[in-house]
Scaffold this active site. Structure first.
Site, PDB file in Angstrom:
ATOM      1  N   ASP A   8       0.834  -1.346  -0.190  1.00 20.04           N
ATOM      2  CA  ASP A   8       0.193  -0.220   0.053  1.00 20.04           C
ATOM      3  C   ASP A   8       0.949   1.284  -0.043  1.00 20.04           C
ATOM      4  O   ASP A   8       1.836   1.265   0.445  1.00 20.04           O
ATOM      5  CB  ASP A   8      -0.795  -0.153   1.182  1.00 20.04           C
ATOM      6  CG  ASP A   8      -2.028   0.948   1.091  1.00 20.04           C
ATOM      7  OD1 ASP A   8      -2.277   1.422   0.019  1.00 20.04           O
ATOM      8  OD2 ASP A   8      -2.698   1.036   2.113  1.00 20.04           O
ATOM      9  N   ASN A  56     -10.416  -2.828  -6.111  1.00 23.49           N
ATOM     10  CA  ASN A  56      -9.642  -1.841  -6.813  1.00 23.49           C
ATOM     11  C   ASN A  56     -10.545  -1.863  -8.439  1.00 23.49           C
ATOM     12  O   ASN A  56     -10.027  -0.762  -9.117  1.00 23.49           O
ATOM     13  CB  ASN A  56      -8.379  -2.443  -7.349  1.00 23.49           C
ATOM     14  CG  ASN A  56      -7.478  -2.227  -6.024  1.00 23.49           C
ATOM     15  OD1 ASN A  56      -6.512  -3.048  -5.828  1.00 23.49           O
ATOM     16  ND2 ASN A  56      -7.779  -1.330  -5.178  1.00 23.49           N
TER      17      ASN A  56
HETATM   18  C1  FPP Z   1      -1.904   0.211  -3.160  1.00 25.13           C
HETATM   19  O1  FPP Z   1      -1.381   1.688  -3.431  1.00 25.13           O
HETATM   20  C2  FPP Z   1      -1.253  -0.423  -4.517  1.00 25.13           C
HETATM   21  C3  FPP Z   1      -2.069  -1.201  -5.502  1.00 25.13           C
HETATM   22  C4  FPP Z   1      -3.419  -1.011  -5.669  1.00 25.13           C
HETATM   23  C5  FPP Z   1      -1.271  -1.678  -6.724  1.00 25.13           C
HETATM   24  C6  FPP Z   1      -0.076  -2.599  -6.161  1.00 25.13           C
HETATM   25  C7  FPP Z   1       0.696  -2.573  -7.557  1.00 25.13           C
HETATM   26  C8  FPP Z   1       2.157  -2.730  -7.706  1.00 25.13           C
HETATM   27  C9  FPP Z   1       3.022  -2.535  -6.228  1.00 25.13           C
HETATM   28  C10 FPP Z   1       2.810  -2.511  -8.754  1.00 25.13           C
HETATM   29  C11 FPP Z   1       2.580  -3.865  -9.898  1.00 25.13           C
HETATM   30  C12 FPP Z   1       2.637  -5.108  -9.019  1.00 25.13           C
HETATM   31  C13 FPP Z   1       3.513  -6.233  -9.403  1.00 25.13           C
HETATM   32  C14 FPP Z   1       3.252  -7.288  -8.801  1.00 25.13           C
HETATM   33  C15 FPP Z   1       4.376  -5.972 -10.651  1.00 25.13           C
HETATM   34  P1  FPP Z   1      -2.440   2.781  -3.441  1.00 25.13           P
HETATM   35  O2  FPP Z   1      -2.468   3.116  -4.924  1.00 25.13           O
HETATM   36  O3  FPP Z   1      -3.719   2.345  -2.988  1.00 25.13           O
HETATM   37  O4  FPP Z   1      -1.565   3.691  -2.835  1.00 25.13           O
HETATM   38  P2  FPP Z   1      -2.454   5.057  -1.731  1.00 25.13           P
HETATM   39  O5  FPP Z   1      -3.132   4.420  -0.647  1.00 25.13           O
HETATM   40  O6  FPP Z   1      -1.277   5.738  -1.434  1.00 25.13           O
HETATM   41  O7  FPP Z   1      -3.309   5.496  -2.668  1.00 25.13           O
END
Ligand code: FPP
Length: 236
Positions: A8, A56
């Site tokens: 996250d 998501n």
């Molecule tokens: C949550 O952070 C993260 C995600 C919804 C996506 C996770 C994806 C990756 C780490 C990259 C791709 C994955 C792989 C395996 C190559 P957020 O966007 O909710 O962050 P925030 O809470 O700060 O808005």
């Protein structure tokens, strides 16, 4: 040892730098590479990463599409590295709603790494634990004699998991929030929870080592009482 990670904080990492959220996800993908490498080095046998939850889908279409492109590219570029390190890839979650190109890449990566046995890398995409549990129950309705092993098998079928997952030993969540967000609710029954303030793109190999060190100091009792307490109780 099975470690699961809720990655996250990509969005906040990007907005602090006045960058688009997609830049945060790209930085997050680089953190994935570093943590996979560290996990292999530390002898972790199973690593499950939460890359895209069923919830998501409610994000803007452009962000969803950017995430799927990133995942596809990651599989395309990292599969050979996984073969070299003997890391077996398995994408868990629903596949019926994913773009066909991503599904093809997932199948290719899973086939290419099918013989690898040093670490099992599971990437959760379009994953919802509640959905998986309900669907497993629905499939079991027509089967006589439900037990844990059979339940775990059905859960693995629903999740496209190559085998029933071992119980999670350590669940790491980055980004400062302290919740499970519908991730591996069955498998985390006795997991130790570790919440890191670091945003996922900043979670590096040293941060991973700190999480492991914290885990080693935890006393895992699984409902039992500790040896000292037992000795006092017997002699007291
Ligand atoms: C949550 O952070 C993260 C995600 C919804 C996506 C996770 C994806 C990756 C780490 C990259 C791709 C994955 C792989 C395996 C190559 P957020 O966007 O909710 O962050 P925030 O809470 O700060 O808005």
């Amino acid at each position: 040892m099975h470690i699961a990670v809720i990655m996250d904080g990509n969005g906040r990492w990007a907005s602090r730098r006045h960058l688009p959220r997609s830049a945060g996800h790209r930085a997050g993908a680089r953190a994935v590479d570093a943590v996979v490498e560290a996990a292999v080095r530390h002898g972790i046998t199973t690593l499950t990463l939460y890359a895209f939850s069923a919830a998501n889908w409610s994000r803007p279409a452009a962000e969803v599409s950017a995430l799927f492109t990133l995942l596809r590219r990651h599989l395309l570029t990292q599969t050979q590295r996984c073969v070299d390190r003997s890391v077996r890839i398995n994408v868990i979650g629903r596949r019926d709603r994913l773009p066909p190109g991503l599904c093809r890449e997932i199948e290719r990566s899973e086939q290419a790494t099918a013989h690898c046995n040093r670490m099992h890398l599971r990437i959760a995409v379009d994953y919802s634990s509640q959905h998986s549990l309900l669907e497993a129950c629905r499939r079991l309705q027509s089967e006589p004699g439900i037990d844990r092993a059979r339940f775990a098998e059905r859960l693995a079928d629903v999740d496209h998991a190559l085998a029933p997952a071992p119980e999670v030993d350590l669940l790491i969540r980055t980004g400062g929030e302290q919740r499970l967000s519908d991730f591996l609710l069955w498998e985390c029954a006795y997991a130790e929870l570790y919440f890191a303030e670091a945003l996922w793109p900043d979670f590096d190999q040293q941060a991973f080592r700190h999480a492991l060190a914290a885990y080693r100091h935890r006393e895992r009792r699984f409902g039992r009482i500790v040896a000292d307490t037992l000795a006092t109780a017997n002699h007291g």
